[in-house]
Design an enzyme around this catalytic site. Structure first.
Site, PDB file in Angstrom:
ATOM      1  N   SER A 178      -3.085  -5.010  -4.315  1.00 48.18           N
ATOM      2  CA  SER A 178      -3.423  -4.123  -5.430  1.00 48.18           C
ATOM      3  C   SER A 178      -4.783  -3.449  -5.333  1.00 48.18           C
ATOM      4  O   SER A 178      -4.991  -2.402  -5.950  1.00 48.18           O
ATOM      5  CB  SER A 178      -3.346  -4.893  -6.754  1.00 48.18           C
TER       6      SER A 178
ATOM      7  N   LYS B 121      -5.052   1.705  -9.821  1.00 49.29           N
ATOM      8  CA  LYS B 121      -5.401   2.084 -11.194  1.00 49.29           C
ATOM      9  C   LYS B 121      -5.453   3.593 -11.439  1.00 49.29           C
ATOM     10  O   LYS B 121      -5.311   4.044 -12.579  1.00 49.29           O
ATOM     11  CB  LYS B 121      -6.749   1.457 -11.576  1.00 49.29           C
TER      12      LYS B 121
END
Length: 422
Positions: A315, A59
């Site tokens: 992720s 992110k």
């Protein structure tokens, strides 16, 4: 069917510009071949380790690329966002690095560990505001402040600069895999920013690669939208995979993904939990539920990927240790090894002992027991959770319960009651 035209597609130049901005900010995470998965699937399985970023997720790429693109007036007014997890941390560290004041709205029930992480990364540049009970509550509060004080809202996925930042994951994979062409990339999808960016890169530089997006079964927003050929909001979702559970994907990411993804598949939350446990126990890798999505889908493609070069994007690893009991529970339920019953105990001395000695098998284990005294004249009742060693032990157990009048109800398939136990 409603026709949706793509009005935005990230260009290679924009993605390369984002990559330049991120040099020294986001790590170029390793692409590592995993021996255990490769052997199991008779393929070359590579992990793209975005869990090794400083904020433990990809992110930071999109957040920094967005915030660094603001003009002087926007910088002076500051930024605002809403998040209960990884996006908040990416925004927080970006604010500190760029010396921009930010306000991050988080739902009140957000675990303190996550709140402290955001404060640690943002230091004096970030204010954390706890509001409401859900992400939607935090989102509306953030939007209200954005409008009232003319602050830039940094969206977690529905933003061009965010998508271009996330796309740098794909750029790195292609650069790192020059010697072995990639046949498949499995990527988690929540709001779709990462999937949209990554798939756009491959569409340009490696169009033969098949991009498979993976969603949690309890929140199939992208799959539902692609099937409907329009961005469709789900009425309700299972929030367990908090890093990828959204009711509605981004309009920008949907318009891209519907054209660039090879397939979108879903994975049961229990399967995700088993993947988390296996990675921890066998590979010493800690991942969050969203981080396990790509690996959890491989079984669905085991025949197709045989002998192929496959990349799975890991992720993130922001997993709260307090969730491990629930993760183990969901994994056992998915494997059909954990079962809950209402058991009727005759009101006589020794009934519980008889149940343990005569009904349970030698490897059956009671893991949950809630007892109610004198439910009626003949029987007391208890809610009992039993963990089995083998799935084949279930039918003999139920048969013995019924033959000896202990059986009340089987609860695993009664969702209205079962949700109170898990």
């Amino acid at each position: 069917m409603k026709e949706i035209k793509t009005t935005y597609r990230p260009t290679l130049k924009a993605i390369e510009t984002a990559a330049e901005k991120l040099k020294g900010i986001a790590s170029v995470t390793p692409l590592i071949k995993n021996t255990r998965y490769s052997k199991h699937f008779d393929a070359n399985i590579y992990f793209k380790r975005e869990d090794l970023q400083e904020v433990r997720s990809y992110k930071i790429r999109g957040a920094y690329n967005k915030i660094s693109s603001l003009n002087n007036g926007q910088v002076e007014n500051g930024i605002v966002c809403a998040s209960a997890g990884n996006h908040a941390q990416g925004v927080a560290i970006s604010c500190k690095l760029l010396k921009i004041k930010g306000t991050i709205f988080m739902p009140s029930p957000t675990p303190n560990q996550k709140i402290e992480q955001v404060k640690m990364f943002g230091e004096d540049y970030v204010d954390v505001v706890l509001v409401g009970d859900t992400f939607d509550d935090a989102y509306y509060a953030a939007m209200q402040q954005s409008e009232e004080h003319n602050k830039t809202f940094v969206h977690p996925f529905n933003d061009e600069k965010v998508i271009e930042g996330q796309a740098t994951v794909g750029l790195e994979i292609i650069d790192q895999a020059k010697t072995h062409p990639i046949h498949y990339v499995f990527v988690p999808v929540g709001g779709g920013g990462l999937a949209a960016g990554l798939s756009s890169v491959f569409k340009i530089l490696s169009p033969q690669t098949k991009i498979i997006s993976v969603e949690p079964k309890g929140a199939p927003a992208m799959l539902t939208s692609i099937r409907a050929n329009e961005n469709t909001a789900l009425e309700s979702i299972d929030n367990f995979v908090d890093g990828a559970a959204v009711k509605r994907v981004g309009d920008l990411s949907f318009a891209i993904c519907k054209e660039t993804l090879h397939r979108v598949v879903t994975v049961d939350e229990g399967k995700i939990c088993q993947t988390i446990l296996d990675l921890y126990n066998k590979d010493a890798i800690v991942v969050e539920p969203a981080g396990a999505l790509s690996l959890s889908a491989l079984e669905q493609f085991k025949d197709e990927i045989k002998g192929k070069n496959v990349v799975c994007v890991i992720s993130g690893s922001n997993n709260d240790i307090t969730r491990m009991a629930e993760i183990k529970e969901r994994a056992l339920l998915h494997a059909n090894l954990k079962h809950y019953f209402i058991i009727k105990f005759p009101q006589r001395a020794g009934a519980l002992r008889d149940f343990v000695v005569d009904i349970l098998g030698p490897t059956d284990d009671i893991t949950h027991f809630e007892y109610t005294k004198k439910a009626n004249r003949e029987n007391d009742v208890a809610v009992v959770g039993i963990e089995l060693k083998n799935t084949s032990d279930l039918e003999p157990l139920i048969t013995k319960m019924k033959q000896n009048n202990f059986f009340g109800e089987y609860l695993n398939d009664k969702s209205d009651l079962f949700e109170f136990l898990i």
